[in-house]
Design a protein around this motif. Sequence first.
Motif: not given
Length: 166
Positions: A76-80
């Motif tokens: 999965f792609s994670l963005v903060l």
Amino acid sequence: MARSQPILFEDVFDVVDKDPDGKKFDSVSRFICHSDLYEMDLHIDLNTELFPLQVRSLHYTTLLLLVKLTLRNDKFSLVLAWTLNLDATPGSEKYDAEFPAISGRRTLMDNYDYVMYGKVFKYKDNNMKVEVYISFGGLLMKLAGDPAKLEPIEVDSNIYLLLKKL
């Protein structure tokens, strides 16, 4: 500090383990993940009814040999991000009738499957590696890795987590 981009951190993670200390809640699991790009380690609690992830492994046993074949785990792609607004303008800290879901305005949320809002509560510096701890209403996250990549994240700041299965 004025920021020109809404995204503070972005990476792709592979699920390595699920509930290593046993399952504590029915619809929440703790996932252990790792990224290849920035070599980050991630421990994250997620609602598995809303965002199911799996560790897929197949065990085959014979009398003479134990073979463990690991299939491709979920990725999965994670963005903060510090704001959901694409133009990097701050969002309201109070109820906003112009909130994107109500007004139909496009935001970062449009590109992701799972979004949480939380607060950075701890930043631990261990020389060559830092650990950032974030609480999303009791669902916890620990992100550990290169200090240069995590430098924009500050203690006591509000933060959005956005995830998308790949």
